[in-house]
Design a protein around this motif. Structure first.
Motif, PDB file in Angstrom:
ATOM      1  N   MET A 143       2.605  54.276 -33.094  1.00  9.74           N
ATOM      2  CA  MET A 143       3.238  52.869 -32.742  1.00  9.74           C
ATOM      3  C   MET A 143       4.965  53.628 -32.854  1.00  9.74           C
ATOM      4  N   PRO A 144       5.556  54.432 -32.539  1.00  8.64           N
ATOM      5  CA  PRO A 144       6.110  55.663 -32.220  1.00  8.64           C
ATOM      6  C   PRO A 144       7.592  54.350 -33.015  1.00  8.64           C
ATOM      7  N   THR A 145       8.042  55.332 -33.860  1.00 11.76           N
ATOM      8  CA  THR A 145       9.373  54.010 -34.177  1.00 11.76           C
ATOM      9  C   THR A 145      10.898  54.306 -33.718  1.00 11.76           C
ATOM     10  N   SER A 146      10.448  55.353 -33.654  1.00 12.58           N
ATOM     11  CA  SER A 146      11.982  55.482 -32.706  1.00 12.58           C
ATOM     12  C   SER A 146      12.080  54.225 -31.901  1.00 12.58           C
ATOM     13  N   ILE A 147      11.425  53.050 -31.103  1.00 14.80           N
ATOM     14  CA  ILE A 147      11.706  52.187 -30.172  1.00 14.80           C
ATOM     15  C   ILE A 147      12.665  51.551 -30.698  1.00 14.80           C
ATOM     16  N   PHE A 148      12.414  51.875 -32.509  1.00 18.25           N
ATOM     17  CA  PHE A 148      13.752  50.968 -33.257  1.00 18.25           C
ATOM     18  C   PHE A 148      14.266  50.505 -33.401  1.00 18.25           C
ATOM     19  N   GLN A 149      15.526  52.736 -32.746  1.00 12.77           N
ATOM     20  CA  GLN A 149      16.363  53.036 -32.896  1.00 12.77           C
ATOM     21  C   GLN A 149      17.388  51.979 -32.304  1.00 12.77           C
TER      22      GLN A 149
ATOM     23  N   LYS B  66      -2.484  45.951 -21.504  1.00 15.06           N
ATOM     24  CA  LYS B  66      -2.045  45.951 -20.253  1.00 15.06           C
ATOM     25  C   LYS B  66      -0.499  46.135 -20.435  1.00 15.06           C
ATOM     26  N   GLY B  67       0.244  47.493 -21.550  1.00 17.24           N
ATOM     27  CA  GLY B  67       0.967  47.913 -21.458  1.00 17.24           C
ATOM     28  C   GLY B  67       2.571  46.884 -22.041  1.00 17.24           C
ATOM     29  N   ASP B  68       2.418  45.358 -22.275  1.00 19.50           N
ATOM     30  CA  ASP B  68       3.174  44.726 -22.428  1.00 19.50           C
ATOM     31  C   ASP B  68       3.216  44.858 -24.337  1.00 19.50           C
ATOM     32  N   LEU B  69       4.063  45.051 -25.525  1.00 19.00           N
ATOM     33  CA  LEU B  69       4.542  45.018 -26.938  1.00 19.00           C
ATOM     34  C   LEU B  69       4.308  43.781 -27.497  1.00 19.00           C
ATOM     35  N   ASP B  70       3.462  43.947 -28.634  1.00 18.28           N
ATOM     36  CA  ASP B  70       3.365  42.221 -29.547  1.00 18.28           C
ATOM     37  C   ASP B  70       4.591  43.035 -30.571  1.00 18.28           C
ATOM     38  N   ILE B  71       5.838  42.140 -31.391  1.00 17.11           N
ATOM     39  CA  ILE B  71       6.490  42.466 -32.344  1.00 17.11           C
ATOM     40  C   ILE B  71       5.809  41.424 -33.507  1.00 17.11           C
ATOM     41  N   GLU B  72       5.760  41.697 -34.753  1.00 14.25           N
ATOM     42  CA  GLU B  72       5.719  41.139 -35.600  1.00 14.25           C
ATOM     43  C   GLU B  72       6.313  40.930 -36.761  1.00 14.25           C
ATOM     44  N   VAL B  73       7.323  40.134 -37.155  1.00 13.13           N
ATOM     45  CA  VAL B  73       8.171  40.037 -38.187  1.00 13.13           C
ATOM     46  C   VAL B  73       7.822  39.236 -39.130  1.00 13.13           C
ATOM     47  N   THR B  74       7.525  39.718 -40.253  1.00 10.56           N
ATOM     48  CA  THR B  74       6.763  39.254 -41.778  1.00 10.56           C
ATOM     49  C   THR B  74       6.862  38.753 -42.496  1.00 10.56           C
ATOM     50  N   PHE B  75       8.005  37.579 -43.102  1.00 11.28           N
ATOM     51  CA  PHE B  75       8.844  37.037 -44.102  1.00 11.28           C
ATOM     52  C   PHE B  75       8.466  37.173 -45.535  1.00 11.28           C
ATOM     53  N   PRO B  76       8.572  37.844 -46.786  1.00  9.75           N
ATOM     54  CA  PRO B  76       8.070  37.428 -47.863  1.00  9.75           C
ATOM     55  C   PRO B  76       7.818  35.518 -48.247  1.00  9.75           C
TER      56      PRO B  76
ATOM     57  N   ALA C 263      17.393  45.973 -38.641  1.00  4.99           N
ATOM     58  CA  ALA C 263      17.495  45.850 -39.446  1.00  4.99           C
ATOM     59  C   ALA C 263      18.160  44.131 -39.394  1.00  4.99           C
ATOM     60  N   ILE C 264      17.729  43.057 -38.977  1.00  3.80           N
ATOM     61  CA  ILE C 264      17.242  41.765 -39.769  1.00  3.80           C
ATOM     62  C   ILE C 264      15.559  41.881 -41.039  1.00  3.80           C
ATOM     63  N   ALA C 265      15.291  42.154 -40.665  1.00  2.83           N
ATOM     64  CA  ALA C 265      13.640  42.142 -41.331  1.00  2.83           C
ATOM     65  C   ALA C 265      14.307  42.750 -42.575  1.00  2.83           C
ATOM     66  N   ASP C 266      14.617  44.540 -42.482  1.00  3.30           N
ATOM     67  CA  ASP C 266      15.287  45.133 -43.652  1.00  3.30           C
ATOM     68  C   ASP C 266      16.239  44.615 -43.774  1.00  3.30           C
ATOM     69  N   ALA C 267      16.776  43.320 -43.593  1.00  2.47           N
ATOM     70  CA  ALA C 267      18.247  42.589 -44.665  1.00  2.47           C
ATOM     71  C   ALA C 267      17.040  41.988 -45.722  1.00  2.47           C
ATOM     72  N   HIS C 268      16.352  41.414 -44.825  1.00  2.00           N
ATOM     73  CA  HIS C 268      15.348  40.287 -45.327  1.00  2.00           C
ATOM     74  C   HIS C 268      14.325  40.178 -46.446  1.00  2.00           C
TER      75      HIS C 268
END
Length: 58
Positions: free
Chosen positions: A1-7, A48-58, A32-37
């Motif tokens: 997954m290209p990281t450019s989607i987070f720019q 089918k072309g959708d995107l799953d985003i997963e954020v895991t906090f420590p 930005a929120i994930a990086d800050a935490h």
């Protein structure tokens, strides 16, 4: 997954059906929120072309 989607202001595929206008800031804000935490951010494409985003906090 290209990281450019987070720019900021990045949007993939104009062929997607949009219900509202967007500016491409959503995933940049999530990153930005994930990086800050110290969270881990993972993006996975679905068959089918959708995107799953997963954020895991420590």
């Amino acid at each position: 997954m290209p990281t450019s989607i987070f720019q900021p202001f990045q949007q993939l595929g104009g062929e997607r059906i949009r219900h509202t206008a967007g500016y491409g800031l959503g995933l940049a804000i999530v990153r930005a929120i994930a990086d800050a935490h110290g969270a881990t951010l993972t993006a996975r494409s679905r068959p089918k072309g959708d995107l799953d985003i997963e954020v895991t906090f420590p």
